[in-house]
Design an enzyme around this catalytic site. Structure first.
Site, mmCIF file in Angstrom:
data_model
loop_
_atom_site.group_PDB
_atom_site.id
_atom_site.type_symbol
_atom_site.label_atom_id
_atom_site.label_comp_id
_atom_site.label_asym_id
_atom_site.label_seq_id
_atom_site.Cartn_x
_atom_site.Cartn_y
_atom_site.Cartn_z
ATOM 1 N N ASP A 181 36.272 27.405 22.829
ATOM 2 C CA ASP A 181 37.003 27.606 24.086
ATOM 3 C C ASP A 181 36.127 28.312 25.135
ATOM 4 O O ASP A 181 36.530 28.436 26.290
ATOM 5 C CB ASP A 181 38.244 28.475 23.837
ATOM 6 N N LYS A 232 45.420 18.227 19.537
ATOM 7 C CA LYS A 232 44.014 18.525 19.258
ATOM 8 C C LYS A 232 43.612 17.945 17.900
ATOM 9 O O LYS A 232 42.515 17.412 17.730
ATOM 10 C CB LYS A 232 43.784 20.038 19.313
ATOM 11 N N GLN A 250 45.181 29.307 19.415
ATOM 12 C CA GLN A 250 46.069 28.830 20.481
ATOM 13 C C GLN A 250 46.760 30.017 21.160
ATOM 14 O O GLN A 250 47.334 30.875 20.495
ATOM 15 C CB GLN A 250 47.108 27.870 19.877
#
Ligand SMILES: NC(=O)c1ccc[n+]([C@@H]2O[C@H](COP(=O)([O-])OP(=O)(O)OC[C@H]3O[C@@H](n4cnc5c(N)ncnc54)[C@H](OP(=O)(O)O)[C@@H]3O)[C@@H](O)[C@H]2O)c1
Length: 291
Positions: free
Chosen positions: A121, A54, A98
């Protein structure tokens, strides 16, 4: 029939180039450089690789990025404190925690604590609600990536019967919700299957488009696929030293009209859509409308 391969790497590269060009325009117009903050708790090697990828992607599209790596013993209060600090930092536009988190931490509490405008997200209840209402702020990265793959491959989604296998909050459920909406590359008739679904193979056989998000190698076999169906394989499973999807690729590609490989299908799209969401977040926080 041998299926057309849907090249996720190429479509993701095209998406990243578009985001990079829009980012350059955004920076020129506002002087603001979009920034993504990632939070990694513990030493799970797969998570560490995902986070590293990322950051590489952020650099390629012209974003700033910062990584927060915390020990596996981090308490929920300590993690909440970090998220709160990132929420309040005007130079940080997107926050990605994460998953999975260590067991002493309630994932839902942490995901709910991310500011909805920084929730790249799209896990915050406010953002999930907006998706359900058909006016999304952010789309969750993996299902959004599947929608782009379908669009870029010219697959007719309007009116099609889509069978999604899997009902996770990350992939299956939002996938169904995105494709059932009114709009472009949507307007589908959606069936979502899961481990309690009766007669699953016969339902899957009625699909024009299959999205497999189960986490089991070779789950979707050729006898479950209608001739000419489009097959999108979200699964990532490690078998020995190989990565495979949820679809029995070699046999299914002889029946399907188009299929995504694993690796090189949905996977690269997920990070490309994260870049898209981070730019959207920066736009929203600098008073610009999201494109
Ligand atoms: N390409 C990417 O970027 C990306 C991103 C995210 C995930 N993935 C991969 O996609 C796969 C799914 O991920 P996930 O997070 O959605 O997994 P998950 O949370 O474990 O959900 C799996 C879903 O599959 C269903 N399922 C399991 N066994 C089944 C069976 N025998 N018959 C029918 N349904 C069954 C489960 O049903 P129940 O709900 O009834 O248990 C559940 O809804 C994994 O391989 C993951 O690694 C890839």
């Amino acid at each position: 029939m041998t299926a057309q391969l849907i090249d996720g790497k190429a479509i993701a590269a095209k998406t990243r180039l578009r985001v990079a060009a829009e980012t350059a325009e955004f920076i020129a117009a506002t002087g603001v450089v979009p920034q993504l903050a990632t939070v990694l708790v513990g030493e799970d090697p797969a998570s560490a690789v995902y986070v590293r990828n990322k950051h590489v992607a952020c650099e390629k599209v012209g974003f700033r990025n910062q990584q927060h790596t915390l020990p596996a013993t981090t308490s929920q209060a300590e993690l909440l404190e970090l998220v709160s600090r990132l929420n309040g930092d005007p130079a940080v536009h997107g926050i990605l925690v994460q998953l999975p988190l260590p067991e002493q931490i309630d994932e839902q509490v942490i995901l709910d604590s991310v500011h909805p405008l920084k929730d790249v997200d799209a896990f915050h209840p406010e953002n999930v609600g907006l998706i359900v209402q058909g006016r999304p702020r952010f789309l969750p990265c993996t299902p959004a990536g599947v929608q782009v793959l379908l669009r870029e491959s010219g697959v007719e989604v309007d009116g099609a019967h889509v069978v999604v296998i899997g009902r996770s909050e990350i992939v299956g459920k939002p996938m169904g919700m995105i494709l059932v909406q009114k709009g472009e590359t949507a307007n589908a008739t959606v069936t979502i299957c899961h481990s309690r679904t009766r007669h699953l193979p016969s339902i899957v056989r009625t699909a024009d488009i299959i999205v497999a998000a189960i986490g089991r190698p070779n789950f979707v076999t050729a006898d479950m696929v209608k001739l000419g169906a489009v097959v999108i394989d979200v699964g990532i499973n490690r078998v020995g030293d190989r990565l495979v999807g949820d679809v029995d690729f070699d046999d299914v590609r002889e029946v399907a009209s188009a299929i995504t490989p694993v690796p090189g299908g949905v996977g690269p799209m997920t990070i490309a859509m994260l870049m898209q969401n981070t730019l959207t977040a920066a736009r929203l926080q600098t008073g610009g409308a999201a494109k």
